[in-house]
Design a protein around this motif. Structure first.
Motif, PDB file in Angstrom:
ATOM      1  N   ARG A   1       0.875 -11.286   4.968  1.00 46.90           N
ATOM      2  CA  ARG A   1       0.640  -9.852   4.860  1.00 46.90           C
ATOM      3  C   ARG A   1       1.000  -9.354   3.452  1.00 46.90           C
ATOM      4  O   ARG A   1       0.215  -8.656   2.807  1.00 46.90           O
ATOM      5  CB  ARG A   1       1.485  -9.152   5.931  1.00 46.90           C
ATOM      6  CG  ARG A   1       1.477  -7.664   5.884  1.00 46.90           C
ATOM      7  CD  ARG A   1       2.189  -7.117   7.128  1.00 46.90           C
ATOM      8  NE  ARG A   1       2.472  -5.707   6.972  1.00 46.90           N
ATOM      9  CZ  ARG A   1       3.599  -5.228   6.453  1.00 46.90           C
ATOM     10  NH1 ARG A   1       4.549  -6.062   6.053  1.00 46.90           N
ATOM     11  NH2 ARG A   1       3.780  -3.939   6.325  1.00 46.90           N
ATOM     12  N   ILE A   2       2.176  -9.748   2.959  1.00 47.54           N
ATOM     13  CA  ILE A   2       2.592  -9.317   1.625  1.00 47.54           C
ATOM     14  C   ILE A   2       1.709  -9.962   0.552  1.00 47.54           C
ATOM     15  O   ILE A   2       1.357  -9.341  -0.448  1.00 47.54           O
ATOM     16  CB  ILE A   2       4.080  -9.678   1.375  1.00 47.54           C
ATOM     17  CG1 ILE A   2       4.982  -8.954   2.387  1.00 47.54           C
ATOM     18  CG2 ILE A   2       4.499  -9.354  -0.062  1.00 47.54           C
ATOM     19  CD1 ILE A   2       5.095  -7.473   2.181  1.00 47.54           C
TER      20      ILE A   2
ATOM     21  N   LYS B   1      -1.429 -10.749   0.785  1.00 46.54           N
ATOM     22  CA  LYS B   1      -2.692 -10.016   0.710  1.00 46.54           C
ATOM     23  C   LYS B   1      -2.483  -8.686  -0.008  1.00 46.54           C
ATOM     24  O   LYS B   1      -3.348  -8.247  -0.786  1.00 46.54           O
ATOM     25  CB  LYS B   1      -3.244  -9.767   2.121  1.00 46.54           C
ATOM     26  CG  LYS B   1      -3.740 -11.028   2.799  1.00 46.54           C
ATOM     27  CD  LYS B   1      -4.163 -10.742   4.236  1.00 46.54           C
ATOM     28  CE  LYS B   1      -4.470 -12.039   4.972  1.00 46.54           C
ATOM     29  NZ  LYS B   1      -4.755 -11.799   6.400  1.00 46.54           N
ATOM     30  N   ALA B   2      -1.352  -8.064   0.246  1.00 44.78           N
ATOM     31  CA  ALA B   2      -1.077  -6.793  -0.436  1.00 44.78           C
ATOM     32  C   ALA B   2      -0.981  -7.018  -1.943  1.00 44.78           C
ATOM     33  O   ALA B   2      -1.424  -6.185  -2.736  1.00 44.78           O
ATOM     34  CB  ALA B   2       0.211  -6.166   0.105  1.00 44.78           C
TER      35      ALA B   2
ATOM     36  N   ARG C   1      -2.667  -9.192  -3.628  1.00 42.62           N
ATOM     37  CA  ARG C   1      -4.048  -9.281  -4.125  1.00 42.62           C
ATOM     38  C   ARG C   1      -4.714  -7.907  -4.176  1.00 42.62           C
ATOM     39  O   ARG C   1      -5.481  -7.605  -5.087  1.00 42.62           O
ATOM     40  CB  ARG C   1      -4.859 -10.236  -3.247  1.00 42.62           C
ATOM     41  CG  ARG C   1      -4.482 -11.698  -3.471  1.00 42.62           C
ATOM     42  CD  ARG C   1      -5.481 -12.616  -2.808  1.00 42.62           C
ATOM     43  NE  ARG C   1      -5.297 -12.679  -1.366  1.00 42.62           N
ATOM     44  CZ  ARG C   1      -6.286 -12.691  -0.479  1.00 42.62           C
ATOM     45  NH1 ARG C   1      -7.543 -12.606  -0.884  1.00 42.62           N
ATOM     46  NH2 ARG C   1      -6.027 -12.760   0.802  1.00 42.62           N
ATOM     47  N   ALA C   2      -4.399  -7.089  -3.178  1.00 39.84           N
ATOM     48  CA  ALA C   2      -4.981  -5.744  -3.152  1.00 39.84           C
ATOM     49  C   ALA C   2      -4.492  -4.929  -4.351  1.00 39.84           C
ATOM     50  O   ALA C   2      -5.283  -4.249  -5.021  1.00 39.84           O
ATOM     51  CB  ALA C   2      -4.631  -5.034  -1.845  1.00 39.84           C
TER      52      ALA C   2
ATOM     53  N   GLU D   1      -6.247  -5.828  -7.491  1.00 42.85           N
ATOM     54  CA  GLU D   1      -7.608  -5.289  -7.646  1.00 42.85           C
ATOM     55  C   GLU D   1      -7.632  -3.788  -7.906  1.00 42.85           C
ATOM     56  O   GLU D   1      -8.304  -3.331  -8.829  1.00 42.85           O
ATOM     57  CB  GLU D   1      -8.445  -5.612  -6.405  1.00 42.85           C
ATOM     58  CG  GLU D   1      -9.070  -6.980  -6.480  1.00 42.85           C
ATOM     59  CD  GLU D   1     -10.301  -7.063  -5.587  1.00 42.85           C
ATOM     60  OE1 GLU D   1     -11.237  -6.279  -5.795  1.00 42.85           O
ATOM     61  OE2 GLU D   1     -10.303  -7.913  -4.677  1.00 42.85           O
TER      62      GLU D   1
ATOM     63  N   ALA E   1      -4.666   0.598  -3.052  1.00 41.42           N
ATOM     64  CA  ALA E   1      -3.590  -0.051  -2.301  1.00 41.42           C
ATOM     65  C   ALA E   1      -2.531   0.985  -1.917  1.00 41.42           C
ATOM     66  O   ALA E   1      -2.029   0.993  -0.796  1.00 41.42           O
ATOM     67  CB  ALA E   1      -2.967  -1.174  -3.136  1.00 41.42           C
ATOM     68  N   LEU E   2      -2.236   1.855  -2.851  1.00 39.42           N
ATOM     69  CA  LEU E   2      -1.241   2.907  -2.612  1.00 39.42           C
ATOM     70  C   LEU E   2      -1.624   3.760  -1.409  1.00 39.42           C
ATOM     71  O   LEU E   2      -0.806   4.008  -0.522  1.00 39.42           O
ATOM     72  CB  LEU E   2      -1.178   3.773  -3.876  1.00 39.42           C
ATOM     73  CG  LEU E   2       0.039   4.625  -4.146  1.00 39.42           C
ATOM     74  CD1 LEU E   2       1.283   3.764  -4.217  1.00 39.42           C
ATOM     75  CD2 LEU E   2      -0.151   5.348  -5.479  1.00 39.42           C
TER      76      LEU E   2
ATOM     77  N   CYS F   1      -3.411   2.930   0.976  1.00 39.78           N
ATOM     78  CA  CYS F   1      -3.373   2.145   2.206  1.00 39.78           C
ATOM     79  C   CYS F   1      -1.936   2.078   2.737  1.00 39.78           C
ATOM     80  O   CYS F   1      -1.677   1.417   3.738  1.00 39.78           O
ATOM     81  CB  CYS F   1      -3.870   0.722   1.963  1.00 39.78           C
ATOM     82  SG  CYS F   1      -5.648   0.612   1.731  1.00 39.78           S
ATOM     83  N   GLY F   2      -1.002   2.712   2.036  1.00 42.83           N
ATOM     84  CA  GLY F   2       0.383   2.692   2.490  1.00 42.83           C
ATOM     85  C   GLY F   2       1.204   1.573   1.863  1.00 42.83           C
ATOM     86  O   GLY F   2       2.332   1.318   2.285  1.00 42.83           O
ATOM     87  N   ILE F   3       0.641   0.904   0.863  1.00 43.51           N
ATOM     88  CA  ILE F   3       1.362  -0.194   0.209  1.00 43.51           C
ATOM     89  C   ILE F   3       2.250   0.383  -0.898  1.00 43.51           C
ATOM     90  O   ILE F   3       1.765   1.120  -1.753  1.00 43.51           O
ATOM     91  CB  ILE F   3       0.360  -1.218  -0.369  1.00 43.51           C
ATOM     92  CG1 ILE F   3      -0.461  -1.840   0.771  1.00 43.51           C
ATOM     93  CG2 ILE F   3       1.078  -2.285  -1.168  1.00 43.51           C
ATOM     94  CD1 ILE F   3      -1.632  -2.685   0.316  1.00 43.51           C
ATOM     95  N   ASP F   4       3.519   0.055  -0.835  1.00 47.84           N
ATOM     96  CA  ASP F   4       4.447   0.509  -1.877  1.00 47.84           C
ATOM     97  C   ASP F   4       4.213  -0.372  -3.108  1.00 47.84           C
ATOM     98  O   ASP F   4       4.763  -1.461  -3.231  1.00 47.84           O
ATOM     99  CB  ASP F   4       5.882   0.396  -1.361  1.00 47.84           C
ATOM    100  CG  ASP F   4       6.895   0.956  -2.343  1.00 47.84           C
ATOM    101  OD1 ASP F   4       6.553   1.110  -3.537  1.00 47.84           O
ATOM    102  OD2 ASP F   4       8.030   1.214  -1.923  1.00 47.84           O
TER     103      ASP F   4
ATOM    104  N   ILE G   1       5.705  -3.988  -4.460  1.00 44.41           N
ATOM    105  CA  ILE G   1       4.856  -5.182  -4.521  1.00 44.41           C
ATOM    106  C   ILE G   1       4.930  -5.803  -5.919  1.00 44.41           C
ATOM    107  O   ILE G   1       4.967  -7.024  -6.075  1.00 44.41           O
ATOM    108  CB  ILE G   1       3.397  -4.826  -4.161  1.00 44.41           C
ATOM    109  CG1 ILE G   1       3.276  -4.517  -2.662  1.00 44.41           C
ATOM    110  CG2 ILE G   1       2.436  -5.945  -4.559  1.00 44.41           C
ATOM    111  CD1 ILE G   1       3.508  -5.711  -1.753  1.00 44.41           C
TER     112      ILE G   1
END
Ligand SMILES: Nc1ncnc2c1ncn2[C@@H]1O[C@H](COP(=O)(O)OP(=O)(O)OP(=O)(O)O)[C@@H](O)[C@H]1O
Ligand SMILES: [Mg+2]
Lengths: 242, 293
Positions: free
Chosen positions: B168-169, B171-172, B174-175, B178, B183-184, B186-189, B193
């Protein structure tokens, strides 16, 4: 209808600047649950900036933004999805080097339980069978319309109450413009609330319960979609004709 | 010349080259990971590797801890060192010009090198924990330290690759590489990361340092040779491309081994740059780079 709590999203006197350049001047905007609300306006009017301020990627200098009665004015962007807001960026940006499934998984990054993520992926696939067909391909290989569906699907992964879309029909073939607008109506029927920015103003107004027309970072007109569609000034200024 | 074309000799060169290349690959993949995610070229990457080498040396000479036992511990230490470094220093240069990121990481490299000289002097160190050789089909000789170092380097690189593909991390990461903005939302800190990414890269460098200590002698001034080669590798393989850095690293190891065997070891040291020029002439974006990266 005028009570505070009847509004899902409430923007008051919002100012936004990029560096020393102010682009929004005292924007007011309301979104009532279950409605489709559109923001229209010429290029550079600040439409994208309004929604970027809502989702925390443009800095609000002054004013306030409330979602479900709770202030979110300077909430960090990565905390927004958990509140129930999904976002579809302008230019249908997908993670081109990740598969369709992985793109959707990113939309549910907040869920740590793999089972719930898979359920959400399946739910989106059932809504967009075309994405299911292409689930193993890298998103960069999809057509423009498919990428837009993927961007919408990704925003739906956490089952948001409010979906914010920036130019969902921009650059799509007429066939896909129809498909996307049909999808948006479908989302409304599911009980979701939509806030969208659209270049295709006539089309947007025709499906909108309310709409706001911006000019140079200020509110210019706001009314029901139908009323704006019939307003001669709006027709002249935003719809390119009489 | 004839005996050089003997298949046994050629296989010997190839095997030796792949094992040496695996170490380059591990180091270059770590460097490229950071570049891919935050567009920062970390000129201190080889110093992080040497931090791993010196930790190995300390643990070996003072507590007689075997490098292979020390490996996981050193990787964890380097992970947190990298994580902290990202938080206090590197995060500040993300999104600024490439020049300022080069200057800051070059400064970091100089500081680390000089601290190394202060603490350890410029004397060369070595960690002779493994000795001996394996024989394949009775004819191909693989020194055990080189064999083990190469295999461990391959395993670590492969593990990181699988982590990026499946976790999961990962993939984050990689997101974020890109589209950090998307990504932000999408809720990704994204800041966190980036700290994890730099930590991972430092842990890879640390693992390379452990392996290096078993096969080469090293000093605090060993860094520049390696960072230049890594540079060549990631340009050859494509900036930001993990698989590209991996195959670029193996390619360099093999080409160096053949150059050393057929011409001389002096030539082998310079072959990275010749390879770089040739590949850029043929394919300006690198072996796996995109046309408009
Ligand atoms: N990140 C940024 N930094 C500086 N200025 C920006 C930035 N983003 C937008 N602007 C400027 O702010 C103004 C409003 O931009 P915005 O993107 O909100 O307009 P828009 O109405 O969405 O236009 P379009 O129809 O072209 O998408 C423009 O003048 C634009 O150049
Ligand atoms: Mg816009």
């Amino acid at each position: 209808m005028s009570g505070n709590n009847s509004k899902l999203l409430k923007i008051r006197a919002l100012d936004v600047s990029y560096g020393s350049v102010q682009v929004l001047f005292g924007i007011d905007l309301d979104v009532t649950p279950g409605e489709i609300v559109s923001i229209i306006g010429p290029n550079g009017a600040g439409k994208s900036t309004v929604i970027k301020a809502v989702i925390g990627i443009a800095p609000a200098q002054r004013g306030s933004i409330h979602f479900k009665g709770r202030e979110i004015t300077r909430q960090p962007a990565h905390e927004i999805p958990a509140l129930g807001i999904g976002y579809v960026p302008q230019g249908r940006i997908v993670f081109a080097e990740m598969t369709v499934t992985e793109n959707l998984e990113m939309g549910a990054f907040l869920l740590k339980d793999g089972k719930r993520v898979r359920d959400a992926v399946d739910r989106v696939f059932s809504e967009f069978p075309r994405l299911h067909e292409r689930r193993k391909q890298n998103a960069g290989r999809l057509s423009g319309g498919e990428q837009q569906m993927l961007a919408i699907g990704r925003a739906l992964m956490l089952d948001p109450e409010l979906v914010i879309l920036d130019e969902p029909s921009l650059g799509l073939s007429p066939k896909y413009v129809d498909i996307i607008f049909e999808k948006l109506m479908g989302l409304k029927e599911q009980g979701r609330t939509l806030l969208m920015v659209e270049q295709n103003a006539a089309r947007a107004l025709s499906v909108s319960d309310h709409a706001y027309a911006l000019e140079l970072g200020k509110n210019r007109f706001s009314d029901t979609g139908q009323a704006l569609l019939n307003n001669t000034d709006v027709r002249k200024m935003y719809l390119g004709g009489a | 010349m004839m005996e050089l074309l003997d298949p046994i000799v050629l296989t010997q060169f190839a095997v030796g080259g792949i094992l040496a290349g695996a170490l380059y690959a591990l180091l270059a993949c770590g460097l490229n990971l950071v570049f891919g995610v935050m567009k920062v070229i970390n000129l201190a990457h080889a110093e992080l590797m040497l931090l791993g080498s010196f930790l190995t040396w300390l643990l070996f000479t003072t507590f007689e801890i075997h490098p292979l036992v020390a490996l996981p511990f050193i990787m964890v230490v380097l992970f947190f060192f990298g994580y902290g470094l990202q938080r206090v220093l590197i995060e500040r240069i993300v999104g600024t010009t490439e020049l300022s990121s080069l200057m800051v990481t070059y400064g970091l490299a100089i500081i680390m090198m000089n601290l190394g000289l202060l603490i350890f002097s410029s004397d060369f160190k070595a960690v002779p924990a493994l000795q001996g050789a394996w024989f394949l089909w009775d004819e191909i000789i693989i020194s055990i330290p080189r064999g083990v170092a190469g295999i461990v380097a391959l395993l670590v690189t492969l593990s990181v690759y699988l982590f990026l593909e499946k976790a999961r991390i990962g993939k984050a990461i990689r997101a974020v590489a890109e589209h950090a903005d998307v990504a932000l939302i999408c809720g990704i800190d994204v800041v966190k990361i980036r700290m994890i990414t730099f930590g991972l890269s430092a842990a890879m460098a640390g693992a390379a340092g452990v392996m290096l200590s078993m096969i080469y002698s090293f000093s605090p001034e060993t860094g520049p040779d390696f960072i230049l080669k890594c540079f060549a590798i990631i340009i050859i393989g494509g900036m930001g491309n993990f698989a590209g850095a991996f195959f670029g690293g193996l390619l360099l190891g093999v080409v160096e081994a053949f150059t050393a065997g057929f011409i001389s070891t002096q030539w082998a040291e310079g072959v990275a740059y010749m390879l770089l020029v040739i590949i850029l002439l043929v394919r300006p974006t690198g072996l796996r780079g995109k046309a408009h990266a």
